[in-house]
Design a protein around this motif. Structure first.
Motif, PDB file in Angstrom:
ATOM      1  N   THR A  85       9.049  -4.713  -3.270  1.00  0.00           N
ATOM      2  CA  THR A  85       8.002  -5.557  -2.670  1.00  0.00           C
ATOM      3  C   THR A  85       8.275  -7.030  -2.921  1.00  0.00           C
ATOM      4  N   LYS A  86       7.915  -7.825  -1.953  1.00  0.00           N
ATOM      5  CA  LYS A  86       8.023  -9.287  -2.076  1.00  0.00           C
ATOM      6  C   LYS A  86       6.766  -9.834  -2.751  1.00  0.00           C
ATOM      7  N   PRO A  87       6.890 -10.950  -3.473  1.00  0.00           N
ATOM      8  CA  PRO A  87       8.140 -11.636  -3.847  1.00  0.00           C
ATOM      9  C   PRO A  87       8.921 -10.812  -4.859  1.00  0.00           C
TER      10      PRO A  87
ATOM     11  N   ASP B   6       0.838  -1.213   0.000  1.00  0.00           N
ATOM     12  CA  ASP B   6       0.000   0.000   0.000  1.00  0.00           C
ATOM     13  C   ASP B   6       0.872   1.261   0.000  1.00  0.00           C
ATOM     14  N   LEU B   7       0.300   2.358  -0.463  1.00  0.00           N
ATOM     15  CA  LEU B   7       1.044   3.618  -0.628  1.00  0.00           C
ATOM     16  C   LEU B   7       1.528   4.159   0.707  1.00  0.00           C
ATOM     17  N   ASP B   8       0.725   4.081   1.752  1.00  0.00           N
ATOM     18  CA  ASP B   8       1.118   4.615   3.057  1.00  0.00           C
ATOM     19  C   ASP B   8       2.370   3.925   3.578  1.00  0.00           C
TER      20      ASP B   8
ATOM     21  N   MET C 223       5.384   5.229   1.624  1.00  0.00           N
ATOM     22  CA  MET C 223       5.749   6.587   2.039  1.00  0.00           C
ATOM     23  C   MET C 223       6.412   6.583   3.406  1.00  0.00           C
ATOM     24  N   LYS C 224       5.943   5.686   4.318  1.00  0.00           N
ATOM     25  CA  LYS C 224       6.538   5.591   5.644  1.00  0.00           C
ATOM     26  C   LYS C 224       7.990   5.134   5.540  1.00  0.00           C
ATOM     27  N   GLY C 225       8.240   4.183   4.619  1.00  0.00           N
ATOM     28  CA  GLY C 225       9.620   3.714   4.405  1.00  0.00           C
ATOM     29  C   GLY C 225      10.530   4.841   3.950  1.00  0.00           C
TER      30      GLY C 225
END
Length: 455
Positions: free
Chosen positions: A23-25, A6-8, A11-13
């Motif tokens: 993103t995994k995989p 998700d976008l949030d 952005m937190k990262g």
């Protein structure tokens, strides 16, 4: 690297300091490509940071070097001014004394020889002054001394300097002044200097029997000048040799002369027009030229004019330099005043001593600052002439120490020195001198200054 998509979360990262988001995989090739890209970006960033730091250091070093070079240039000019003015002072002093027959009677041929020596020495002095003035302007050390002056008087004073030269070549001088000219607020000496330079050039480059015109235009309407200001124009028009179009742009460059071949006909350093341009621009004005080979040239000085509310009668009446300096002295007060001359140059001692003796002054001589202090305390002179650059103790410190003696606190002191750079006069006066005269000084002017201080 996370399974959150998700976008949030993304952005937190980034907010926490991540440079990328996978993103995994995940795919191995994608991860390796991203790692490679970020390593290359990191390497480039560090390289750029290093280059920027080196550039900053280089610019700082260049600035420091330029400042040191400017200080060194100013010091060099001050030293050269002193070294050149000191022998010129002796030459001019002795020739003036010879012409006044201080050293005995001389015949007519010897008078003419002295006049040639004097004229040549003043020519050298004018070259030195031009070089110093250009250097002062470039280093921002020149300050304008504004006063309210009559345009007519400014023109007449400038023409006085070239009338004799023009007469020798049979050149006709014309002056065209409109009626009801306003007064100008300018540095009178500097604008007069600019006009004299242009008029002298006109005489130099105008053949025998030619014509030179000094014309004033007011008010001046000129589209390329700021419309919010009114301008007054000085025009110097000659019927001289003229200037080729391709040479006009080089005229105002320092040390550049159009006629620069080894067999050139006209002497000079190429500084006169540079000085004119800089002085006029300091006043907010403009210098222009139009010329045609074999026909003549027209130089113009356009100066901004501002309304002057000071009534004319209060500012127009000025005493001449000689009237300002000439005191009303009763003869019994100057029967035999004692003058202390602090000077280490033998030629200057001879010329000044002979002249002052002829004027019936008593004289004692000190050849360094320490002797000057000792003689001032033991002889109690009526006046002290103090050179500044002397061995063992310089003149500034000698003046300070003399002023510490209560009995010498009010003895007039004249700083008679070859120092002529910006601030030299102020340093001499702050040390305790009453007057400052830069070498070479005319002995008549020195005599008048002494009379003024002894009243």
């Amino acid at each position: 690297m996370t399974a959150l998509t998700d976008l949030d979360s993304k952005m937190k990262g980034f907010d926490l300091g991540a440079l990328d988001y996978i993103t995994k995989p995940f795919q191995d090739r994608e991860v390796l490509a991203r790692i490679k890209t970020h390593l290359q970006l990191s390497k480039l960033t560090k390289h750029l940071e290093k280059e920027v730091a080196e550039q900053v250091i280089s610019l700082k070093q260049a600035k420091e070097a330029a400042e040191k070079a400017n200080i060194a240039k100013s010091q060099f000019l001050a030293n050269m001014s002193h070294e050149l003015r000191t022998p010129l002072n002796a030459i001019l002093g002795i020739t003036e004394g010879l012409q006044d027959e201080v050293f005995g009677e001389i015949n007519e041929k010897q008078v003419k020889a002295c006049q040639i020596v004097e004229s040549s020495a003043y020519h050298l002095l004018s070259l030195i002054n031009d070089i110093l003035d250009v250097a002062k302007i470039e280093s921002g050390q020149i300050n304008l001394d504004y006063s309210i002056v009559s345009v007519d008087q400014l023109c007449q004073a400038s023409l006085t300097f070239i009338k004799q030269q023009a007469q020798k070549k049979g050149i006709q001088i014309l002056i065209k002044l409109p009626i009801n000219l306003p007064n100008l607020r300018v540095d009178e000496r500097r604008i007069c200097q600019a006009l004299i330079n242009l008029l002298t050039n006109a005489v130099k480059f105008t053949p025998e029997g030619g014509t030179i015109t000094l014309e004033v235009t007011f008010p001046l309407v000129k589209q390329e000048l700021p419309s919010s200001k009114t301008y007054l124009r000085f025009g110097i028009i000659d019927t001289g040799v003229g200037i080729a179009p391709e040479d006009i742009d080089r005229l105002f460059q320092p040390f550049v002369q159009v006629d620069s071949d080894l067999n050139r006909q006209y002497e000079g350093t190429g500084l006169g027009l540079t000085l004119v341009k800089r002085l006029v621009e300091l006043h907010g004005g403009v210098v222009t030229i139009s010329s045609q080979l074999g026909v003549g040239s027209c130089f113009t000085i356009d100066l901004p004019y501002e309304e002057i509310e000071v009534p004319l009668p209060d500012v127009a009446k000025k005493l001449s330099p000689s009237e300002q300096l000439m005191p009303s002295i009763q003869s019994d007060k100057l029967t035999s005043p004692l003058v202390l001359l602090a000077e280490d140059n033998e030629a200057n001692i001879i010329s000044i001593s002979a002249y002052l003796h002829a004027k019936e002054y008593r004289l004692v001589v000190a050849k360094n600052g320490e002797e000057a202090i000792a003689l001032a305390k033991s002889q109690r002179p009526n006046l002290i002439l103090m050179d500044i650059q002397m061995p063992r103790l310089d003149g500034l410190e000698a003046i300070r120490q003399i002023r510490l003696d209560p009995s010498l606190e009010k003895v007039p002191i004249v700083a008679l020195t070859a120092l002529a750079m910006s601030g030299d006069r102020e340093r001499c006066l702050e040390a305790g001198a009453d007057e400052y005269l830069s070498k070479p000084v005319k002995l008549k002017e020195l005599s008048l200054a002494i009379q003024k201080l002894l009243t």
